[in-house]
Every structure is written in structure tokens, then in C-alpha cells.
Design an enzyme around this catalytic site. Structure first.
Site, mmCIF file in Angstrom:
data_model
loop_
_atom_site.group_PDB
_atom_site.id
_atom_site.type_symbol
_atom_site.label_atom_id
_atom_site.label_comp_id
_atom_site.label_asym_id
_atom_site.label_seq_id
_atom_site.Cartn_x
_atom_site.Cartn_y
_atom_site.Cartn_z
ATOM 1 N N THR A 128 0.825 -1.215 0.000
ATOM 2 C CA THR A 128 0.000 0.000 0.000
ATOM 3 C C THR A 128 0.854 1.256 0.000
ATOM 4 O OG1 THR A 128 -1.502 1.293 1.394
ATOM 5 C CG2 THR A 128 -0.105 -0.250 2.524
ATOM 6 N N TYR B 136 -1.657 0.035 10.116
ATOM 7 C CA TYR B 136 -1.907 -0.682 8.859
ATOM 8 C C TYR B 136 -0.707 -0.541 7.927
ATOM 9 C CZ TYR B 136 -3.603 -1.530 4.170
ATOM 10 O OH TYR B 136 -3.713 -1.982 2.882
#
Ligand code: UFG
Length: 327
Positions: free
Chosen positions: A118, A142
Site C-alpha cells: 500500500t 496498517y
């Protein structure tokens, strides 16, 4: 018999689109998913092995049963806000799952991995366009868990010869252009489905998280990529590995940023409806601007996103109108 590819998280949003594309490319996509955030009815393109990556014995049995030529690893918790509130959950689940998966791959002799990373690994970078050499400074658990898995893959590559293509996604949106599958999270936290919910009256309004950012209209800027384009890159990534081209990291973004207000305007144009809006406060963990500044995927992989924001919203709207959210 088609060659098998294990798709962890194949019952989720991006994973299910990968299964459809793998099938179209002649592979047998084997979904591995524990349905924590995925949906059994999204598994339409190949067999389903239900289980959690933390269960090593199950994972070993799955590898023995299907003898996959590669793994696409999507399974992860991916709610940025939740990761800020409950970081331990992200470190436990995302990290333990990846470590077991890599162990199982090396024992099974499966050497090729396409990993879903990501742009959240970059964090805040003072408005610069991000390329693969930009420093990783995640600002939420995350992003930190994905950065740690990237490093973990490097360790396994050195120790066991696993080769990986790591894709750092920018903001994935849209749905299957044939509206067979689409985006659905519970709870939903992503901008495009929430905008469509506000339009269709499933929610009273969309709350804009922060209007005081240092951007032209005060709202956060993101680089949106159509899920169908994103998945085309994964098939190219698999080809890359199978051609023996080795480890690589690619940003998957368009290089064009849109503010939250611009996304709302695009949705109004596509649907012909007005989005009821509430101007709210900032959401913890959000960066001001995340836009890819790299042409590496185009130059080396031959991948370029073809679909623009309005097409993402149009496809998401078609999926939304099919009522798939009534799960
Ligand atoms: N936003 C709102 N209101 C909402 C929801 C979102 O204003 O109700 C804003 C957010 O503040 C952000 C933008 O819309 O500026 C996009 O938010 P999303 O939640 O759709 O996406 P994120 O950028 O937070 O997260 C996504 C993926 C993550 C990934 C991350 C990288 O969900 O997996 O991009 O930034 F890591």
C-alpha cells in the site's frame, strides 16, 4: 488441468477481482479466506478453502492439495482508522498471517509471490510525488504492518529463494465492469461506496473528514485507481515472476490526485444526483496527500491505468444499484 494460484483474501474486494482475472488468464484461482472481512458469495471463479492464515496445518494441507505455481497475497486487515485504534490487532493478524504463508510457501517449494502492499507505507511526505525509492514512513499500524511484511518478504527471499512482486496500491475504487463483483465492506469506510450510499439514501449524508488541510480546497488528496486496472497489473506481475525477472516493487497509481470534494463532484456528474454532505473533523491516521509520482510500472511492466475516476464511479454505481450490499 489449469495451474493453480492461491489467492489469499480471494473472497474480498480486490482478491475476488484477482480471481476473475486469473481465471480469464487460464489459471485456477484457489481462494483462501477466513471470511473475517470477505464474502463467500464473492468466490465465483474457482475453489474455496476456508481458513485463517494463522492456521499453519491447514495452510500446509492447502499447498499440498493444490500445488500452486504462485500465491497472490491479499488477505489482511486494511481499515486505517481501526489500525490506529487497535494497533495490536494489525500487528498480530497481518504479520502472523504473512509469516505463516511465507513459511508454508518455502516448505511447499512455491517460489512466486505477488504481494498487495500500500501507499500507506510512505506516510506523510510533504506533498512530494511518491516513487518506489521514497522513504517509508507509515503513520498508522496498517501501513506499518505492510511495510514490515515487505521486509519479511526480503528475508524469505534471501533465505529460501522466494521471489516477489510487491505492489504498493494507491486508492483502489470501482467495480468489475460486468458488475459481477464489487466493493463491499462492513463497516464501510471507503470514500466512493460511502458517497454512493449517501446518494442512494442508505446513509443520510457523507461526512467529509477535514476541510482544513493544506490543499487547494482544504480536503485530502488521493490517487484513485480502478480495481480492474489494478488487477491487470497483477497478471503482468505474475508473468514477470514466471519469466524469471525476480524481485520488484511497483507503485500502482495514476499520478493524478483528486480531492474529496472532486470525488463528490464526479459522483454527482455520473449519477445526476446531489451528495448530501456534512463537513466534519479530520480522521486520525489520514495523510494530506498521497499521489504516485512513478512511471516504473509503465516503463518496466508495461502497465498503465486506463480508466478515469468517472469510470470508476460509474462501475461502482452499477454494482451498487444491483443491491449487492443487501448481504
Ligand atoms: N473520506 C471522507 N469521508 C469518509 C470516508 C473517507 O472524507 O466518510 C476521505 C478520507 O479522509 C480520505 C479519502 O476520503 O481523504 C479516502 O479515504 P478512504 O477511506 O476511501 O481511503 P484511505 O485513503 O483512507 O485508505 C485507502 C485504503 C487503504 C490504503 C490507503 C492508503 O483503504 O487500504 O488508501 O492511503 F492503505
Amino acid at each position: 488441468m489449469a495451474e493453480a494460484v492461491l489467492v489469499t483474501g480471494g473472497a474480498g474486494y480486490i482478491g475476488s477481482h484477482a480471481c476473475k482475472a486469473l481465471k480469464a488468464a487460464g489459471y485456477l484461482p484457489v481462494t483462501c479466506d477466513d471470511l473475517t472481512t470477505g464474502w463467500a458469495d464473492a468466490v465465483k471463479f474457482g475453489p474455496f478453502e476456508q481458513g485463517a492464515l494463522e492456521n499453519r496445518a491447514w495452510l500446509d494441507a492447502v499447498f499440498a492439495r493444490w500445488q500452486p505455481v504462485a500465491v497472490m497475497h491479499f488477505a489482511a486487515l486494511s481499515d486505517v482508522g481501526q489500525s490506529v485504534r487497535d494497533p495490536g490487532l494489525y500487528w498480530r493478524r497481518n504479520i502472523a498471517g504473512a509469516a505463516n504463508l511465507l513459511d508454508a510457501m518455502s516448505v511447499a517449494g512455491c517460489r512466486h509471490l505477488v504481494f498487495s502492499s500500500t501507499c500507506a507505507v510512505y506516510g506523510e511526505q510533504d506533498g512530494v510525488l511518491l516513487d518506489e525509492t521514497s522513504p517509508r514512513r507509515p503513520i498508522n499500524a496498517y501501513g506499518a504492518s505492510k511495510a514490515a511484511i515487505e521486509d519479511m518478504i526480503g528475508n524469505f527471499s534471501a533465505a529460501c529463494g522466494i521471489e516477489a512482486v510487491i505492489f504498493r496500491y494507491f486508492n483502489v475504487a470501482g467495480a468489475d465492469p460486468e458488475a459481477e463483483i464489487g466493493e463491499f465492506h462492513r463497516p464501510e469506510t471507503h470514500l466512493v461506496p460511502l458517497v454512493l450510499d449517501a446518494i442512494s439514501g442508505r446513509r443520510p449524508a457523507l461526512t467529509i473528514f477535514g476541510t482544513d488541510y493544506d490543499t487547494p480546497d482544504g480536503t485530502c488528496i488521493r490517487d484513485y485507481v480502478h480495481v480492474a486496472d489494478l488487477i491487470e497489473a497483477h497478471i503482468s506481475g505474475l508473468d514477470w515472476l514466471r519469466a524469471g525477472r525476480g524481485n520488484a516493487v511497483f507503485n500502482l497509481g495514476s499520478g493524478r490526485g483528486y480531492s474529496v470534494r472532486e470525488v463528490i463532484e464526479a459522483a454527482e456528474k455520473v449519477t445526476g444526483e446531489t451528495v448530501p454532505v456534512i463537513e466534519g473533523s479530520r480522521r486520525p491516521g489520514d495523510c494530506t496527500r498521497l499521489v504516485s509520482g512513478s512511471r516504473k510500472a509503465e516503463d518496466e511492466l508495461g502497465w498503465r491505468p486506463r480508466r478515469l475516476l468517472e469510470e470508476m464511479i460509474a462501475d461502482a454505481w452499477r454494482w451498487h444499484q444491483r443491491g449487492a450490499y443487501r448481504r
